[in-house]
Enzyme design. Sequence first.
Site, PDB file in Angstrom:
ATOM      1  N   ASP A  52       0.840  -1.193   0.000  1.00  0.00           N
ATOM      2  CA  ASP A  52       0.000   0.000   0.000  1.00  0.00           C
ATOM      3  C   ASP A  52       0.878   1.247   0.000  1.00  0.00           C
ATOM      4  OD1 ASP A  52      -1.691   2.065   0.493  1.00  0.00           O
ATOM      5  OD2 ASP A  52      -2.392   1.333   2.444  1.00  0.00           O
ATOM      6  N   GLU A 130      32.020   8.519   2.752  1.00  0.00           N
ATOM      7  CA  GLU A 130      32.661   8.423   4.070  1.00  0.00           C
ATOM      8  C   GLU A 130      31.624   8.800   5.107  1.00  0.00           C
ATOM      9  OE1 GLU A 130      36.509  10.613   4.232  1.00  0.00           O
ATOM     10  OE2 GLU A 130      36.024  11.066   2.154  1.00  0.00           O
ATOM     11  N   GLU A 132      30.106   9.287   8.663  1.00  0.00           N
ATOM     12  CA  GLU A 132      30.459   9.513  10.068  1.00  0.00           C
ATOM     13  C   GLU A 132      29.211   9.402  10.937  1.00  0.00           C
ATOM     14  OE1 GLU A 132      34.200  12.553   9.327  1.00  0.00           O
ATOM     15  OE2 GLU A 132      32.225  13.412   9.654  1.00  0.00           O
ATOM     16  N   GLU A 187      36.731   9.319  15.028  1.00  0.00           N
ATOM     17  CA  GLU A 187      36.794  10.656  14.424  1.00  0.00           C
ATOM     18  C   GLU A 187      37.142  11.707  15.480  1.00  0.00           C
ATOM     19  OE1 GLU A 187      36.888  12.770  12.129  1.00  0.00           O
ATOM     20  OE2 GLU A 187      36.962  11.432  10.409  1.00  0.00           O
ATOM     21  N   GLU A 194      34.083   6.797  12.056  1.00  0.00           N
ATOM     22  CA  GLU A 194      33.921   6.747  10.597  1.00  0.00           C
ATOM     23  C   GLU A 194      34.297   5.359  10.130  1.00  0.00           C
ATOM     24  OE1 GLU A 194      35.557  10.003   8.200  1.00  0.00           O
ATOM     25  OE2 GLU A 194      36.391   8.559   6.769  1.00  0.00           O
ATOM     26  N   HIS A 243      31.045  12.650   3.241  1.00  0.00           N
ATOM     27  CA  HIS A 243      31.756  13.083   2.029  1.00  0.00           C
ATOM     28  C   HIS A 243      31.455  12.098   0.911  1.00  0.00           C
ATOM     29  CE1 HIS A 243      35.055  14.994   4.788  1.00  0.00           C
ATOM     30  NE2 HIS A 243      33.901  15.634   4.842  1.00  0.00           N
ATOM     31  N   ARG A 314      41.215  21.302   3.255  1.00  0.00           N
ATOM     32  CA  ARG A 314      39.964  20.638   3.586  1.00  0.00           C
ATOM     33  C   ARG A 314      38.847  21.593   3.999  1.00  0.00           C
ATOM     34  NH1 ARG A 314      40.500  14.869   4.843  1.00  0.00           N
ATOM     35  NH2 ARG A 314      42.584  14.254   4.187  1.00  0.00           N
ATOM     36  N   GLU A 331      36.169  15.097  -4.200  1.00  0.00           N
ATOM     37  CA  GLU A 331      35.478  14.829  -2.943  1.00  0.00           C
ATOM     38  C   GLU A 331      34.523  15.976  -2.654  1.00  0.00           C
ATOM     39  OE1 GLU A 331      37.642  15.513   0.729  1.00  0.00           O
ATOM     40  OE2 GLU A 331      36.787  13.709   1.616  1.00  0.00           O
ATOM     41  N   ARG A 333      32.265  17.668  -0.063  1.00  0.00           N
ATOM     42  CA  ARG A 333      32.348  17.589   1.391  1.00  0.00           C
ATOM     43  C   ARG A 333      31.089  18.061   2.125  1.00  0.00           C
ATOM     44  NH1 ARG A 333      37.323  16.850   3.255  1.00  0.00           N
ATOM     45  NH2 ARG A 333      36.992  18.145   5.093  1.00  0.00           N
TER      46      ARG A 333
HETATM   47  P1  ADP Z   1      39.643  10.985   3.148  1.00  0.00           P
HETATM   48  O1  ADP Z   1      41.047  11.181   2.770  1.00  0.00           O
HETATM   49  O2  ADP Z   1      38.779  12.109   2.668  1.00  0.00           O
HETATM   50  O3  ADP Z   1      39.444  10.703   4.621  1.00  0.00           O
HETATM   51  P2  ADP Z   1      38.892   8.205   2.769  1.00  0.00           P
HETATM   52  O4  ADP Z   1      40.151   7.457   2.594  1.00  0.00           O
HETATM   53  O5  ADP Z   1      38.261   8.157   4.124  1.00  0.00           O
HETATM   54  O6  ADP Z   1      39.159   9.713   2.315  1.00  0.00           O
HETATM   55  O7  ADP Z   1      37.796   7.720   1.722  1.00  0.00           O
HETATM   56  C1  ADP Z   1      38.036   7.728   0.363  1.00  0.00           C
HETATM   57  C2  ADP Z   1      36.871   7.127  -0.393  1.00  0.00           C
HETATM   58  O8  ADP Z   1      37.089   7.374  -1.799  1.00  0.00           O
HETATM   59  C3  ADP Z   1      36.739   5.616  -0.259  1.00  0.00           C
HETATM   60  O9  ADP Z   1      35.372   5.257  -0.162  1.00  0.00           O
HETATM   61  C4  ADP Z   1      37.330   5.118  -1.590  1.00  0.00           C
HETATM   62  O10 ADP Z   1      36.884   3.834  -1.982  1.00  0.00           O
HETATM   63  C5  ADP Z   1      36.844   6.186  -2.527  1.00  0.00           C
HETATM   64  N1  ADP Z   1      37.524   6.203  -3.832  1.00  0.00           N
HETATM   65  C6  ADP Z   1      38.786   5.825  -4.142  1.00  0.00           C
HETATM   66  N2  ADP Z   1      39.015   5.917  -5.467  1.00  0.00           N
HETATM   67  C7  ADP Z   1      37.860   6.371  -6.039  1.00  0.00           C
HETATM   68  C8  ADP Z   1      37.450   6.654  -7.380  1.00  0.00           C
HETATM   69  N3  ADP Z   1      38.274   6.531  -8.414  1.00  0.00           N
HETATM   70  N4  ADP Z   1      36.180   7.077  -7.558  1.00  0.00           N
HETATM   71  C9  ADP Z   1      35.326   7.225  -6.524  1.00  0.00           C
HETATM   72  N5  ADP Z   1      35.666   6.979  -5.266  1.00  0.00           N
HETATM   73  C10 ADP Z   1      36.907   6.546  -5.000  1.00  0.00           C
HETATM   74 MG    MG Z   2      36.882  12.817   3.309  1.00  0.00          MG
HETATM   75 MG    MG Z   3      36.006  11.960   8.368  1.00  0.00          MG
HETATM   76 MG    MG Z   4      37.790   9.808   5.600  1.00  0.00          MG
HETATM   77 MG    MG Z   5      40.453   8.382   5.582  1.00  0.00          MG
END
Ligand code: ADP
Ligand code: MG
Ligand code: MG
Ligand code: MG
Ligand code: MG
Length: 442
Positions: A52, A130, A132, A187, A194, A243, A314, A331, A333
Amino acid sequence: KKYSKEDVLKLANEYGVEYVHLQFSDIFGVMKNVSIPVEELNKALNNEIMFDGSSIDGFVRIEESDMYLRPDPDTFVIFPWRTNSGVEARLICDIYNYDGTPFEGDPRYVLKRNLEEAKKLGYQFNVGPECEFYLFLTDEKGNFTTVTQDNASYFDMAPVDLGESARKEMVSTLKQLGFQIEASHHEVGPGQHEIDFKYDDALTTADNVMTFKMVVRIIAQKHGLHATFMPKPVFGIAGSGMHMNMSLTKDGKNAFYDPSDPLGLSKVCYNYIGGIIKHAKAMTAITNPIVNSYKRLVSGYEAPVNIAWSARNRSPLIRIPAKRGESTRIELRSPDPTSNPYLALAVALAAGLDGIKNNITPPPPVNANIYHMNKEELESLGIERLPGSLEEALNELEKDEVIKKALGNHVYTKFLEAKRAEWDEYKIYVTQWELDQYLSKF
Ligand code: ADP
Ligand code: MG
Ligand code: MG
Ligand code: MG
Ligand code: MG
């Protein structure tokens, strides 16, 4: 394609599955469930299960409420935890109207529709989120609190708290569900965590975010904790974001990478950034959809406030992580984990594709710390701000045809209506802050 219908039936039989949860998302990203005994699984896989639709927020009126669930066999997983009803499994579903057409208000369909647009241009959209969250204690009566017993801070190794062991079990449970966990850490905030899993195509990632939140909540509860994805649960400490790392591939190759460019980024990547920057304000209504979201988007906590991009720091809206080659990505954010992952990814993709289609050049990158810039400096660089409240974001959404089109008329209208009501309710509320400031003074 991972599984056929036959594979799913065989797996369910092999593992002695007794119940199957047919899951889907409402427009606010809240997971809904229709549970069936395994005897009904064949019927479900033939797309014969009705529900529904008028009982779901933001879906349809009673008169048109008969809707069908079409399970996606690839999303079949068996839950690693056991309940009183024995072995349970789940399937994520698409929603169809009675007449066999896809339901326009299904967020998963909204994302699929936008992915089709990318595909027409030859692109696959990849996303790594990412997520959190905070782990809080519950009181003697079982009520949620914002108290944490944890004094550990960023990357602290000592198992000083309950949160640590809960997070370990979350990671192992997610692994059993097929997630590839890349990192898991404490975090900045006390009690804040995270867990990062590997990027995948956007539809899989959006499904994964839904599953991720479910697992985090269930395991937290098992440890006597409450997991919250609320963006800013406590004043004065870091908020929780989600992110989104995004890239496009064409013919299996990363389309954001160009070794001949000074920053190693392709024209497609620059245009994508240009599109996001152009539509950033309207997108925010979707990526930061609740009143509380805007208490996170303030200076000083690594959350973005200004609409800018950088390869270095950042603080802006978009950061370009250092990795190049197949890992080249941008990224975003701003999104927080209260956003509906299907819709958030749909609008981000639509904005980026608009940049590509219309050859939108982004402004130059900003490599200084923008938190430290004053109004004049920001203005001279042409840097605008993200919406400061849900109301501002909704006003921006109303003005942006590209983002409206990405959502489709049904989702746009229902979302706006519900969010206006949410804002109107908040607006008239008298907060503790006001009482503290004014009660004795005036
Ligand atoms: P940060 O440095 O911002 O803390 P993280 O290491 O926590 O980054 O997370 C990075 C994310 O980006 C992960 O989920 C990873 O799998 C993803 N990632 C890596 N390469 C690619 C890509 N080519 N396209 C999209 N996402 C990617
Ligand atoms: Mg990040
Ligand atoms: Mg973080
Ligand atoms: Mg991260
Ligand atoms: Mg990281």
